[in-house]
Design an enzyme around this catalytic site. Structure first.
Site, PDB file in Angstrom:
ATOM      1  N   SER A 100       0.691 -10.153  -0.814  1.00  0.00           N
ATOM      2  CA  SER A 100       0.420  -8.649  -0.892  1.00  0.00           C
ATOM      3  C   SER A 100       0.800  -7.856   0.745  1.00  0.00           C
ATOM      4  CB  SER A 100      -1.076  -8.177  -1.079  1.00  0.00           C
ATOM      5  OG  SER A 100      -2.032  -8.679  -0.251  1.00  0.00           O
ATOM      6  N   LYS A 127       0.833  -1.317   0.013  1.00  0.00           N
ATOM      7  CA  LYS A 127       0.051   0.182  -0.111  1.00  0.00           C
ATOM      8  C   LYS A 127       0.765   1.417  -0.091  1.00  0.00           C
ATOM      9  CE  LYS A 127      -4.239  -0.086   0.294  1.00  0.00           C
ATOM     10  NZ  LYS A 127      -5.234  -0.007  -0.602  1.00  0.00           N
TER      11      LYS A 127
HETATM   12  C1  LIG Z   1      -2.900  -7.037   2.363  1.00  0.00           C
HETATM   13  C2  LIG Z   1      -3.732  -6.350   1.243  1.00  0.00           C
HETATM   14  N1  LIG Z   1      -3.941  -7.170   0.165  1.00  0.00           N
HETATM   15  C3  LIG Z   1      -4.962  -6.729  -0.769  1.00  0.00           C
HETATM   16  C4  LIG Z   1      -5.551  -5.657  -0.590  1.00  0.00           C
HETATM   17  C5  LIG Z   1      -6.399  -4.962  -1.780  1.00  0.00           C
HETATM   18  O1  LIG Z   1      -6.068  -3.908  -2.454  1.00  0.00           O
HETATM   19  P1  LIG Z   1      -7.179  -3.347  -3.085  1.00  0.00           P
HETATM   20  O2  LIG Z   1      -8.251  -2.639  -2.200  1.00  0.00           O
HETATM   21  O3  LIG Z   1      -6.454  -2.049  -4.113  1.00  0.00           O
HETATM   22  O4  LIG Z   1      -7.888  -4.051  -4.281  1.00  0.00           O
HETATM   23  C6  LIG Z   1      -5.234  -4.774   0.403  1.00  0.00           C
HETATM   24  C7  LIG Z   1      -5.955  -3.472   0.763  1.00  0.00           C
HETATM   25  O5  LIG Z   1      -5.611  -2.701   1.347  1.00  0.00           O
HETATM   26  C8  LIG Z   1      -4.251  -5.260   1.523  1.00  0.00           C
HETATM   27  O6  LIG Z   1      -3.963  -4.353   2.469  1.00  0.00           O
END
Ligand SMILES: Cc1ncc(COP(=O)(O)O)c(C=O)c1O
Length: 599
Positions: free
Chosen positions: A391, A92
């Protein structure tokens, strides 16, 4: 969806400042909506935005790691994009820093404002700290202190407001207007999307060989939109596959409906993606560029956290492991498809990676109940490289207790059965013999219930989804009646801990009803429940803290039939999500003695 025609989002280029000036913020009541002023023809080039993104003053270029154990198990190469290794332990920081760094902040004397209790808060706070700006993060009052402190540690002000994220967001917008601050949204803005898109450039640079698909977790859609705009422009044959939990599937629902769908409720286990409604801009891009959205169970996310740990010795948060869970579902589905198609047609396998996208086809996704797909069958028997975005890694340590408990079930390596056995010495051994010499019992609970029979709660190691059915047939062949409880949430959460706590031939509370609740994890929630009970006697109360955002409670109460409607009014007023479990087969077997003729 992913068509070979010219993609509207990628059509023409235009100076980014001009485009940004045409952005405006409207409101749909509780969420900001970014939209382009109608008179301006939509033109912009996202690839150019991504190439010009400013992220590396704050973010690092993360590795694309091999996952050797997972690759071996799935029979194909799996790579993991390690965004958990960012300074704030999630991707992020990329979007947040890009948006703030590209904005002329001399116009915003109040600095930056965001609403978030999660990774976005950390990204905005660190970005502001690096750029020497004032940052205010609005969080719901229920935010755990660990997250509030993390924001303080980055030098930001934390403002606690309201009970829900929507309350916090409305307050953040008002605060930004009042203070003359820049509101930084979590996903629905071109600069946020472009910042996240830098991940795709890194992947394509690091891995120039064939890639079959990239799996991306989806919340509001900023991450997947950013990755898709780059990949579909530079390597359109690569499939972009979104992954969502079944209980937070706003993008899946929206793509199915061809318009944004607002969910009434979202599950919070993968809190990073617990979003009720995807963005307008992210949806517009995903509708054109995303090949498919796969949905997964929370137990599969737990299994994916374990896979990541086994391959890298790192722990991901649930949203961080979501893409791995989707990758596994996809690989398994394609394995099953290629096995069945090679059985029926030995010549049907395709090359390891589709070299040109046949994605203008809009074949339905009926082969899989869990995917929203425009072209899911196009590479069903392929065995190319799969990449998952790991992520984020911001998790409460306590949550790992739940994760480890559920990982085996999510992997379909544990089955949970209820088995009826005669109440006599040697019956357990006979049951074990029926299961065969290789059976591995992981759990076993029972309570004497009658002189004739006992119901036994059994956990069993199995090798895949079919294991439970195989075990049940083996037991049936020896005269044991078994019921599969592997997908019975009440049994997995509570029953295993309750067996033996009540029951027996002489215990039969009159008019017993059993309800399962999700209590908010905040002081006073239990008192509110107890104070409203009007003298109904509690016969069972089971609570287990799983480290999640809600307290899961199983309650038995004696409520005479004439008072049932008053009771229902009470639970409706209470407002805690609930399920009436009085007819649940697991409750009937283990907690409520059956009438003699049924045992
Ligand atoms: C760890 C993690 N993965 C995935 C996402 C999803 O991202 P997006 O809201 O851009 O789809 C987030 C969103 O904050 C996140 O914190």
């Amino acid at each position: 969806m992913c068509a070979s025609r010219a993609l509207p989002a990628l059509r023409a280029t235009q100076d980014r400042t001009e485009t940004a000036a045409k952005l405006t913020v409207a409101s749909n009541g509780d969420a900001p909506v970014y939209c382009y002023i109608a008179s301006s023809p939509f033109k912009n080039d996202y690839l150019e935005r991504v190439l010009n993104a400013r992220v590396y003053e704050a973010a690092v270029e993360t590795p694309l790691d091999n996952a050797p154990l997972l690759s071996r198990r799935l029979g194909r190469r799996v790579l993991l994009k390690r965004e958990d290794l960012q300074p704030v332990f999630s991707f992020k920081i990329r979007g947040a820093y890009n948006m703030i760094a590209l904005t002329d902040m001399s116009q915003y004397e109040g600095g930056v404002v965001a609403a978030s209790a999660g990774n976005h808060a950390q990204g905005v706070a660190l970005s502001a700290q690096l750029l020497g700006l004032r940052a205010t993060i609005v969080m719901p009052c229920t935010t755990p202190s660990i997250k509030v402190n993390a924001v303080h540690q980055r030098g930001a002000e934390a403002v606690l407001h309201g009970d829900t994220f929507d309350d916090a967001q409305a307050h953040a917008l008002a605060l930004a207007a009042e203070r003359g601050a820049l509101f930084v949204p979590p996903f629905d803005h071109p600069d946020i999307i472009a910042g996240q898109g830098t991940i795709a450039l890194e992947i394509l640079r690091k891995h120039s060989g064939p890639i079959e698909a990239i799996f991306v977790p989806v919340g509001g859609g900023g991450l997947i939109a950013g990755i898709a705009v780059v990949v579909k422009r530079l390597r359109p044959e690569i499939r972009i596959i979104g992954v969502e939990p079944f209980d937070a599937d706003a993008m899946y629902q929206s793509l199915q409906a061809s318009q944004r769908v607002r969910l009434a409720q979202v599950g919070v286990f993968a809190d990073g993606v617990a979003v009720k409604e995807v963005g307008t801009e992210t949806f517009r891009l995903c509708r054109d560029l995303v090949d498919e959205v796969i949905r997964v169970e929370n137990d599969e996310i737990c299994a994916a956290i374990k896979d990541m740990f086994e391959d890298t010795r790192s722990i991901l948060e649930p949203a961080g492991a979501l893409a791995i869970a989707g990758l596994k579902r996809y690989a398994q589905r394609n394995m099953d498809t290629s096995t069945s198609s090679s059985n029926s047609n030995s010549n049907s396998s395709s090359s390891s990676s589709s070299s040109s996208s046949s994605s203008s086809s809009s074949s339905s996704s009926s082969s899989s109940s869990s995917s929203s797909s425009s072209s899911s069958s196009s590479s069903s028997s392929s065995s190319g490289t799969l990449i998952a975005i790991a992520s984020g890694a911001n998790t409460n340590f306590d949550r790992l207790r739940h994760v480890s408990e559920r990982a085996e079930i999510g992997e379909h390596r544990e089955a949970v059965l209820a088995v009826r056995i005669p109440e006599r010495p040697g019956a357990f051994r006979a049951m074990m013999n029926a299961l065969g010499p290789g059976a591995n019992i992981t759990e076993f609970n029972y309570r004497y219930a009658s002189p004739e029979v006992a119901h036994v709660f059994v956990g069993l190691s199995v090798s895949d989804r079919r294991g439970a059915a195989a075990a049940i047939s083996k037991l049936a062949a020896q005269g044991f009646v078994a019921t599969d409880l592997t997908d019975n949430e009440m049994a997995k959460l509570h029953l295993r801990h309750c067996v033996g706590g009540m029951g027996g031939p002489h215990f039969a509370p009159a008019h017993e009803i059993v309800y399962r609740f999700e209590f908010p994890e905040r002081p006073g929630a239990l008192a509110r429940f107890l104070n409203g009970l009007r003298g109904w006697n509690i016969t069972l109360f089971h609570y287990r803290n799983h480290g999640s955002d809600v307290g899961r409670v199983l309650v038995g109460l004696q409520v005479p039939p004439l008072e049932r409607s008053t009771f229902l009014e009470f639970v409706e007023r209470l407002g805690y999500p609930y399920v009436d479990e009085t007819q649940n087969i697991a409750y009937r077997m283990f907690l409520c003695p059956l009438p003699k003729n049924e045992s």
